[in-house]
Design a protein around this motif. Sequence first.
Motif, PDB file in Angstrom:
ATOM      1  N   ARG A 121      40.476 -21.022  33.656  1.00  0.00           N
ATOM      2  CA  ARG A 121      41.800 -20.458  34.593  1.00  0.00           C
ATOM      3  C   ARG A 121      41.926 -21.260  35.941  1.00  0.00           C
ATOM      4  O   ARG A 121      42.767 -21.803  35.858  1.00  0.00           O
ATOM      5  N   VAL A 122      40.574 -20.738  36.257  1.00  0.00           N
ATOM      6  CA  VAL A 122      40.771 -20.949  37.868  1.00  0.00           C
ATOM      7  C   VAL A 122      39.094 -22.158  38.224  1.00  0.00           C
ATOM      8  O   VAL A 122      37.815 -21.954  37.821  1.00  0.00           O
ATOM      9  N   PHE A 123      39.926 -24.013  37.556  1.00  0.00           N
ATOM     10  CA  PHE A 123      38.736 -24.584  37.494  1.00  0.00           C
ATOM     11  C   PHE A 123      38.073 -24.737  38.108  1.00  0.00           C
ATOM     12  O   PHE A 123      36.245 -25.097  38.779  1.00  0.00           O
ATOM     13  N   GLU A 124      37.843 -24.755  39.494  1.00  0.00           N
ATOM     14  CA  GLU A 124      36.953 -24.825  40.909  1.00  0.00           C
ATOM     15  C   GLU A 124      35.644 -23.510  41.041  1.00  0.00           C
ATOM     16  O   GLU A 124      34.817 -23.468  41.294  1.00  0.00           O
ATOM     17  N   LEU A 125      36.626 -22.725  40.441  1.00  0.00           N
ATOM     18  CA  LEU A 125      35.109 -21.310  40.449  1.00  0.00           C
ATOM     19  C   LEU A 125      34.304 -21.917  39.125  1.00  0.00           C
ATOM     20  O   LEU A 125      33.398 -20.824  39.877  1.00  0.00           O
ATOM     21  N   SER A 126      34.840 -22.557  38.134  1.00  0.00           N
ATOM     22  CA  SER A 126      34.027 -22.572  37.246  1.00  0.00           C
ATOM     23  C   SER A 126      32.926 -23.856  37.198  1.00  0.00           C
ATOM     24  O   SER A 126      31.629 -23.272  37.435  1.00  0.00           O
ATOM     25  N   LEU A 127      33.539 -24.651  38.545  1.00  0.00           N
ATOM     26  CA  LEU A 127      32.200 -26.167  38.786  1.00  0.00           C
ATOM     27  C   LEU A 127      31.888 -24.956  40.496  1.00  0.00           C
ATOM     28  O   LEU A 127      30.554 -25.180  40.015  1.00  0.00           O
ATOM     29  N   TYR A 128      32.126 -24.251  41.047  1.00  0.00           N
ATOM     30  CA  TYR A 128      31.538 -23.605  42.041  1.00  0.00           C
ATOM     31  C   TYR A 128      30.453 -22.509  40.978  1.00  0.00           C
ATOM     32  O   TYR A 128      29.114 -22.257  41.152  1.00  0.00           O
ATOM     33  N   VAL A 129      30.540 -22.039  40.246  1.00  0.00           N
ATOM     34  CA  VAL A 129      29.801 -21.011  39.420  1.00  0.00           C
ATOM     35  C   VAL A 129      28.516 -22.043  38.797  1.00  0.00           C
ATOM     36  O   VAL A 129      27.416 -21.296  38.344  1.00  0.00           O
TER      37      VAL A 129
END
Length: 354
Positions: A121-129
């Motif tokens: 849902r929050v794409f940048e959060l996925s890559l960040y995590v």
Amino acid sequence: MTVFWFNLGFVYLFSTLARYFARPPLLSVAVKPRLLYIVPAFMCMLLVAGLQNNIGDTVYYMHTFEITEFTWEDIRSGKDVGFNFFQMALQGFSKDPQVLIFATALITNLLIVVTFYQYSRVFELSLYVYITSGLFLVSMNGIRQFLAAAIIFSATKYLIEGKWKTYMLIVLIAATIHQSALILIPIYFVVRRKAWTATTLVFLLLSILLVLGYGQFSTVLFSAIESTQYGHYKDFQEGGANALRLIVYGIPILLAYLGRERLRTICPYSDYIVNLSILTFIFMLISTQNWIFARMTIYLGLYNVILISWICKVFAEKDQKLIYYGILGCYLVYFYYEHVISLGMNYRSEYLSW
């Protein structure tokens, strides 16, 4: 560590731009990020992962690729035939062992980023995590198992839609890369159900019992796999996983439970993602007795990343920014702890240097 810090900042910046300039499709709760900005983020990850030569088992893989002439005979008589075939194909282009590391990083991270693009849902959060939780680092360590995990992760569509024949076929293909991938066959039937039922409670209680009776459990398990290629794990004596890892995997599940009804509303497939995340937590709980069980997070931890990307939207709109930045801050602290304090990571490459 400079390379790791630069990679984190660069990937987060461009993946944020990808979502900022996204155009949500009509009648959909999903947000499709702009590919224009995803490409440089992906390329940065690829260069960092594909051009390193010292992380984890990388040295072993490069040495084996360099000294072994892979032939059809080796493929027919050996184990993990898919990975051997992959290496033989690469040797047809070049004997440089860096080619193996780069090609594996390309396939692994491409499949993972594409799946995040489809289901986060929050794409940048996925890559960040993905980076700060240590999964990106693990992808550069056990490259063969993570390649298998990425192949199965790309089959998330078939798991959600219940197309078990296609899903099983992809698992079998991944198992030719790393045989442990076969564990995803029974897991498919376990997670294809509603989350937070009595079954969830039973699994959590069983995991606690396994921890309490680990001595007896380990004896039975390692006796069962003694004659397989994983029989040597019975001699694994590196202790249990850090309890902090257990907390890192547990908090998103707690938040998902608190917002379970809202999560089901905004994410129709959330039950399956939650169940996979709970299994990740269970394996991590057992790994506090023996670190080898933490290897299962290679297959399941990526779903935890998807879950985290939906967590923000479970809260009231006025609180979403606070939760978002709270996630960024907590995982940044964990990233520093794991990479700097715990592991003391030092990146080496013949092509990248700061």
